[in-house]
Motif scaffolding. Structure first.
Motif, PDB file in Angstrom:
ATOM      1  N   TRP A 651       0.833  -1.199   0.000  1.00 33.74           N
ATOM      2  CA  TRP A 651       0.000   0.000   0.000  1.00 33.74           C
ATOM      3  C   TRP A 651       0.874   1.258   0.000  1.00 33.74           C
ATOM      4  CZ3 TRP A 651      -4.441   0.826  -1.788  1.00 33.74           C
ATOM      5  CH2 TRP A 651      -5.136   2.000  -1.498  1.00 33.74           C
ATOM      6  N   GLY A 652       2.010   1.167   0.693  1.00 32.08           N
ATOM      7  CA  GLY A 652       2.953   2.275   0.672  1.00 32.08           C
ATOM      8  C   GLY A 652       3.458   2.544  -0.743  1.00 32.08           C
ATOM      9  N   ARG A 653       3.656   1.477  -1.500  1.00 35.84           N
ATOM     10  CA  ARG A 653       4.153   1.667  -2.861  1.00 35.84           C
ATOM     11  C   ARG A 653       3.084   2.291  -3.760  1.00 35.84           C
ATOM     12  NH1 ARG A 653       6.867  -3.084  -6.347  1.00 35.84           N
ATOM     13  NH2 ARG A 653       4.930  -4.203  -5.849  1.00 35.84           N
ATOM     14  N   VAL A 654       1.848   1.784  -3.705  1.00 32.80           N
ATOM     15  CA  VAL A 654       0.848   2.272  -4.644  1.00 32.80           C
ATOM     16  C   VAL A 654       0.483   3.726  -4.342  1.00 32.80           C
ATOM     17  CG1 VAL A 654      -1.181   1.390  -3.400  1.00 32.80           C
ATOM     18  CG2 VAL A 654      -1.300   1.673  -5.844  1.00 32.80           C
ATOM     19  N   THR A 655       0.711   4.181  -3.094  1.00 31.91           N
ATOM     20  CA  THR A 655       0.397   5.572  -2.762  1.00 31.91           C
ATOM     21  C   THR A 655       1.622   6.472  -2.885  1.00 31.91           C
ATOM     22  OG1 THR A 655       0.843   5.088  -0.434  1.00 31.91           O
ATOM     23  CG2 THR A 655      -1.446   4.947  -1.146  1.00 31.91           C
ATOM     24  N   ASP A 656       2.724   5.939  -3.402  1.00 32.35           N
ATOM     25  CA  ASP A 656       3.960   6.713  -3.474  1.00 32.35           C
ATOM     26  C   ASP A 656       4.055   7.405  -4.832  1.00 32.35           C
ATOM     27  OD1 ASP A 656       6.964   6.243  -1.779  1.00 32.35           O
ATOM     28  OD2 ASP A 656       6.814   7.482  -3.595  1.00 32.35           O
ATOM     29  N   ASP A 657       4.351   8.704  -4.820  1.00 35.81           N
ATOM     30  CA  ASP A 657       4.444   9.440  -6.091  1.00 35.81           C
ATOM     31  C   ASP A 657       5.484   8.833  -7.016  1.00 35.81           C
ATOM     32  OD1 ASP A 657       2.443  11.328  -5.744  1.00 35.81           O
ATOM     33  OD2 ASP A 657       3.717  12.557  -4.453  1.00 35.81           O
TER      34      ASP A 657
END
Ligand SMILES: *[C@@H]1O[C@H](CO)[C@@H](O)[C@H](O)[C@H]1NC(C)=O
Ligand SMILES: *[C@@H]1O[C@H](CO)[C@@H](O)[C@H](O)[C@H]1NC(C)=O
Ligand SMILES: *[C@@H]1O[C@H](CO)[C@@H](O)[C@H](O)[C@H]1NC(C)=O
Length: 684
Positions: A651-657
């Motif tokens: 989830w951290g990756r998919v929300t990372d610019d």
């Protein structure tokens, strides 16, 4: 022509699977026969396909155009005759099976589980785990995968490779830009009246959003406790947690088609391995919008409490031409054989994957409180990133391990006064206690009559008056063979005592409460301790409004867990196998008595003739034991942490610019010197 004939054969073979009608004397078409149809049909089709030309046509083979099938006069009629002969041979109109279907289901379950385990837990180093990840999901693992791997292995997590449910849950969100996901998280939590609670992660610490009402914080406390175990590896982010039992997010089928396509292409764009950074973007906190001082209404939700959710949320994820969306006039008082058949083997629940597709099951609209009349339903058609403890088929909520289970709110915890005796010494009772909390029984509504728990209690609370049930029993006149036949028989001849009662008539209004109390002879029982369950050999778990608070405890016990209507999926559902670790039962309840008769046996009179079958105690004990051993290995508290850790890295990756440029690339392993080669021998 050729293709037409192939298609016709395929179609006829296939329809034979579904064409058997439901009637009293032949209630459960044994599936193997249908499968024989399908298989022979397919073999014939293959034969046609492989031999379109007769041997005399050797000479014309050079011509590239296939010759029409009508040229081969003898071939096609012969084939048709053969097909009908086998049809008559196989379908001779009786309804006998040579072996018990449950034997086959248990055997299959064991095989499948062993195969699955090999590929769910094969990696032995972070390098192979990363390679396995890329082979499975076509992308590099998220940043800090190495930390996740060491967390998982240091806690002896058996499951390293199979996290398909995380991939499937998160994939649609890749269709949104990181900015959009962050904004939608804010949309989900900005209005506390919508029962979605925020958790903020800042500098590795989780905290509950200030606008969450005090009485709803208990569950979030458990999540914070879990996250803090590995929070140091997570980026700053806000998360939206569903505070209701009922799931929330159902995007219509048509919109989902586009979302899936967009998501797949976004998932597929990743920078070159050499450019991937094994860390999230720094300074992410500023990217999340802060909550306003005053609560702000959010208009993305629709409230359907106490009303049918089927059309607007249940079947909306199904294709427009599927039975779930077209058979709206279904007469729900009759048993719908075509609804159950695709996932059944005779009377028995056979395929959990197929059952999770509700699109062939229009009758569920009337058979589950979640669809007929949920207690609280605040849903959305917008792809809002909401984390839920369980979800119904077709919903887009993101599954996470329930804090209820993590905090052992209903644990398996036998004591001296409430022991868990050996299987053989347990009471031969089929036990269930619970509240009528699956849905809301509104005043002037009869929806409660369709709810799973109500139907279950009605079926089992007064067995002495229950009508005859079709049970697979040995034929009274067996010509030397022990064939089984579905025979109407009284369930009172099954040596089991049903003890299935409501402990509470809840979630009802007006006169409906009195109607329910009268129907279920309530109150009929005194309070039972949760730890008192283990005295009983057969423990029923019936779907409520969402995730099951007690099922994992039942599996951990030495009793045999029977799960009714497993509509809701939880994070563990890929790792616990029906018919190996527990016994599944269809929402229509047609399999309850036949299944119980398998484990407990039958001793009674059928059509004036005495019939006796021995209960399969060994098999029951084996499932109870396998389940108990297995949840102790893969559904422990630390397994929940390991799952949530990996979920939140993703989830951290998919929300990372910078999501195209972050990921874990395993260092290239040093080449292993080959044994026996002279040059390699000296190095080390
Ligand atoms: C997955 O891991 C196993 C065990 O280390 C290994 O044998 C297998 O080759 C790996 N698969 C891939 C695709 O890397
Ligand atoms: C369930 O059905 C699906 C689709 O037909 C099939 O791929 C799967 O192997 C089946 N699973 C079981 C347990 O039979
Ligand atoms: C069981 O059936 C009898 C006879 O029909 C009825 O009087 C009684 O109330 C029923 N009991 C329950 C618990 O439903």
């Amino acid at each position: 022509m050729l293709h037409t004939s192939v298609l016709v054969l395929f179609a006829s073979a296939f329809t034979s699977l579904f064409s058997t009608t439901w009637n009293h004397s032949h209630p459960f078409p044994p599936l193997p026969r249908g499968m024989v149809f399908a298989l022979t049909g397919m073999i014939f089709a293959l034969v046609i396909y492989a031999h379109p030309e007769s041997p005399t046509d050797e000479g014309s083979r050079a011509s590239s155009r296939p010759r029409p099938i009508s040229r081969y006069w003898g071939f096609y009629p012969t084939l048709t005759v053969l097909y009908f002969i086998q049809l008559m041979l196989v379908y001779n109109g009786d309804d006998e099976v040579r072996y018990h279907p449950i034997d086959m289901l248990m055997y299959n379950a064991k095989e499948r589980h062993d195969d699955w385990l090999k590929w769910a837990s094969s990696s032995t180093s972070v390098e192979t785990a990363a390679a396995n990840y890329t082979a499975r999901y076509n992308r590099h693992p998220p940043p800090h995968f190495d930390e996740w791997y060491s967390y998982a292995t240091s806690h002896e997590s058996l499951i390293i490779d199979d996290y398909d449910s995380i991939y499937e849950d998160l994939l649609p969100y890749w269709s949104l830009s990181p900015t959009e996901i962050r904004h939608r998280t804010w949309e989900a939590i900005v209005d506390p009246s919508k029962n979605v609670g925020g958790i903020f992660i800042r500098s590795g610490k989780a905290q509950i959003a200030p606008n969450v009402p005090r009485n709803q914080r208990g569950m979030l406390d458990g999540i914070v406790e879990m996250i803090d175990k590995f929070g140091q590896w997570l980026p700053d982010m806000d998360l939206a947690f569903n505070l209701n039992n009922e799931c929330r997010v159902a995007v219509p089928y048509e919109a989902m088609e586009t979302i899936r396509a967009d998501a797949k292409s976004a998932w597929g764009t990743e920078k070159k391995p050499s450019e991937l950074v094994n860390d999230f973007t720094t300074d992410r906190a500023a990217g999340w919008e802060s909550l306003p001082q005053e609560p702000q209404p959010s208009d993305h939700f629709i409230t359907l409490s106490s009303r049918s959710t089927w059309d607007e949320f249940g079947s909306i994820s199904c294709p427009p031409n599927s039975p779930a969306r077209t058979q709206w006039l279904w007469n729900h008082k009759n048993y719908c054989a075509s609804c159950a058949l695709p996932h059944s083997l005779g009377a028995f629940f056979a395929n959990w994957t197929v059952a999770a597709d509700i699109c062939h099951q229009p009758d569920l609209a009337h058979l589950h409180g979640f669809y007929t009349s949920p207690n609280t339903f605040i849903g959305t058609h917008r792809l809002l990133p909401i984390f839920s403890q369980s979800k119904a088929p077709g919903f887009n909520d993101i599954l996470y391990p329930s804090a209820w289970n993590y905090q052992h709110r209903a644990p398996y915890n036998p004591t001296d006064t409430h022991p868990d005796p050996p299987y053989a010494n347990k009471l031969p009772t089929l036990f269930w206690r619970g509240a009528s909390s699956e849905g809301f029984a509104a005043a002037d509504s009869t929806a409660w009559k369709g709810m799973v728990r109500q139907r279950l209690v009605a079926l089992l609370s007064n067995a002495s008056t229950a009508s005859q049930q079709p049970l697979p029993l040995p034929q009274p006149i067996a010509h030397g063979k022990r064939k089984l036949r579905y025979t109407p028989a009284p369930p009172t001849s099954i040596p089991v005592t049903p003890d299935v009662l409501f402990a509470d008539i809840a979630r009802c209004a007006g006169t409906t409460c009195a109607l329910e109390e009268a129907a279920f002879a309530f109150p009929a029982t005194e309070h039972t301790e949760f730890q008192d369950h283990w005295r009983h050999r057969y423990l029923l778990d019936a779907d409520g409004a969402g995730f099951s608070g007690r099922f994992l405890a039942f599996v951990a016990s030495g009793s045999l867990p029977l799960k009714v209507a497993p509509l809701f999926r939880e994070w563990w559902h890929g790792r616990v196998t029906p018919w190996l670790h527990f016994v599944p039962l269809d929402a229509r309840l047609q399999g309850v008595w036949p299944t119980v008769a398998y484990f407990a046996g039958f001793n009674g009179t059928v059509g004036g003739v005495g019939v006796e079958t021995k209960g399969r105690e060994k098999e029951g004990e084996r499932i109870a034991g396998e389940g108990r051993e297995w949840v102790g290995r893969v559904v422990r508290g630390v397994d929940m942490e390991v799952y949530l850790f990996r979920l939140l890295l993703e989830w951290g990756r998919v929300t990372d610019d910078a999501r195209e440029g972050v990921g874990f690339v395993a260092p290239v392993p040093l080449p292993v010197p080959e044994v026996g080669k002279e040059e390699g021998g000296g190095e080390a």
